[in-house]
Enzyme design. Structure first.
Site, PDB file in Angstrom:
ATOM      1  N   ASP A 160      13.689 -57.461 -21.207  1.00 43.03           N
ATOM      2  CA  ASP A 160      14.167 -58.811 -20.880  1.00 43.03           C
ATOM      3  C   ASP A 160      13.086 -59.683 -20.241  1.00 43.03           C
ATOM      4  O   ASP A 160      12.146 -59.190 -19.618  1.00 43.03           O
ATOM      5  CB  ASP A 160      15.420 -58.759 -19.992  1.00 43.03           C
ATOM      6  N   GLY A 193      17.462 -62.238 -14.591  1.00 47.16           N
ATOM      7  CA  GLY A 193      17.100 -63.070 -13.445  1.00 47.16           C
ATOM      8  C   GLY A 193      18.189 -64.059 -13.087  1.00 47.16           C
ATOM      9  O   GLY A 193      19.262 -64.094 -13.685  1.00 47.16           O
ATOM     10  N   HIS A 220      21.532 -62.561 -20.442  1.00 47.72           N
ATOM     11  CA  HIS A 220      22.541 -62.715 -19.388  1.00 47.72           C
ATOM     12  C   HIS A 220      22.947 -64.195 -19.357  1.00 47.72           C
ATOM     13  O   HIS A 220      22.084 -65.076 -19.483  1.00 47.72           O
ATOM     14  CB  HIS A 220      21.947 -62.410 -18.012  1.00 47.72           C
ATOM     15  N   GLU A 223      27.157 -65.713 -15.347  1.00 42.95           N
ATOM     16  CA  GLU A 223      27.347 -64.857 -14.179  1.00 42.95           C
ATOM     17  C   GLU A 223      27.289 -65.744 -12.937  1.00 42.95           C
ATOM     18  O   GLU A 223      28.287 -65.949 -12.262  1.00 42.95           O
ATOM     19  CB  GLU A 223      26.258 -63.778 -14.139  1.00 42.95           C
TER      20      GLU A 223
HETATM   21 ZN   LIG Z   1      22.240 -57.288 -15.637  1.00 43.99          ZN
END
Ligand SMILES: [Zn+2]
Length: 355
Positions: A160, A193, A220, A223
């Site tokens: 990532d 991050g 991601h 979140e």
């Molecule tokens: Zn994660």
């Protein structure tokens, strides 16, 4: 499924717990560098002659805990500093594989952040968080993957981009993952991050390059930021799977997009609780995501630092979210469909889950 009422918590019977343990499983959202147990950190500390008193003045804790993000970051970066050679990566991978094998996890897509090991020359005072070479990194992951396979756990790697430290103009991680020297079993590019202040769209060209190279797109999103972040991950980065994504429910048109395209969400309840995405598991959106028809599975995120494991998350699924064993089995099959598992692993696991 029959969703649990917000306050219900039905203890799993011993027989159902055994059945859940025996169920073949997949883990799709787990960070290698966040998976280290206290035992692994202690072993690497001793191997490398590091001084743990800078973060634990009173000695190693029984289990990791932290008081706010700076405290978490100090411990996390101490853990990162322990990766001095290929053997350290292999040990961390094998230790995690041992934990996964005990829970009957057969296939895991593990995220690792190459940038913080050998690509980064720009954080803080310019000292890399760990001092691996490209060869060390690839050799360590390859050896760890071989050791994991010997335990019955097949591994695919997600590498990532750490969005809060690697700026879009650097293109360092994407150059690496589309280059000629990468670890065996590399399946996807991720984006990790802190989301706030670090939008996904500027990384669009990089994800296009990775997809054109045959890699998956698993950023991601949703979140610490809301629905717009999830939409951008899908539309700008070509995501087929989203790490977390739980805040997508804030926008019904986004939910339609996710359901329509079959986008898969990797949900991590304990992580969401500890990082205050939700304040109580009773408020967790997992049942609502399922009711909306969104495909999803349960994961650990950073199991070492969050003192959790996949069984703990699946038991939360049963006791807090009302999942039956049949629904757990169906969820593992859906995770397999959303994974980048090679054909032989896919065929074997699919047959095991069908019985
Ligand atoms: Zn994660």
């Amino acid at each position: 499924m029959v969703p649990s009422s917000p306050d219900s918590q039905t203890p799993l019977s011993p027989a159902d717990r055994v059945a859940l343990l025996e169920l073949p499983k997949l883990e799709l959202h787990c960070h290698l560098e966040g998976s280290m147990s206290v035992g692994t950190v202690r072993a690497l500390t001793e191997r490398n002659g590091a001084d743990p008193r800078q973060v634990w003045p009173n000695g190693f804790p029984e289990a990791f805990s932290f008081d706010g993000f700076p405290d978490f970051a100090a411990q996390y970066f101490y853990g990162l500093s322990l990766f001095k050679g290929a053997a350290d990566l292999a040990t961390a991978t094998d230790d995690l594989a041992a934990v996964l094998a005990r829970q009957n996890v057969r296939y895991a897509e593990l995220t690792t952040t190459a940038y913080t090991h050998f690509l980064d020359r720009s954080i803080g005072d310019g000292t890399p968080r760990s001092a691996l070479t490209v060869e060390d990194y690839c050799e360590g992951l390859n050896e760890g993957r071989r050791l994991a396979a010997a335990r019955g756990v097949e591994i695919g790697w997600v590498i990532d981009i750490p969005r809060d430290i690697e700026t879009p103009d650097q293109e360092i991680t994407v150059d690496f993952v589309t280059g000629s020297r990468v670890p065996d079993g590399l399946v996807a590019l991720g984006l990790g991050g802190y989301e706030v202040g670090f939008p996904a769209a500027p990384y669009a060209d990089q994800f296009q390059r990775a997809i054109a190279h045959g890699l998956g797109s698993v950023p991601h999103a949703g979140e610490t930021e809301g629905a717009d972040s999830v939409r951008s991950a899908i539309e700008d980065l070509g995501a087929t799977r989203i790490g977390h994504g739980v805040r997508c429910l804030e926008d019904p048109t986004l939910v339609d997009l996710i359901v329509g395209r079959g986008i898969f969400l990797e949900v991590c309840p304990t992580s969401n609780l500890l990082l205050h995405v939700v304040e109580d598991l009773a408020d967790h959106p997992f049942p609502s995501l399922r009711e909306a028809g969104i495909r999803t599975c349960l994961n650990t995120d950073d199991p070492g630092w969050f003192a959790t494991d996949l069984m703990t998350e699946l038991v939360i699924g049963s006791e807090r979210f009302g999942l039956t064993l049949g629904e757990h089995r169906a969820m593992q099959l859906d995770a397999l469909a959303a994974s980048f598992a090679p054909d032989d692993v896919r065929a074997r696991l699919s047959a095991e889950l069908a019985t």
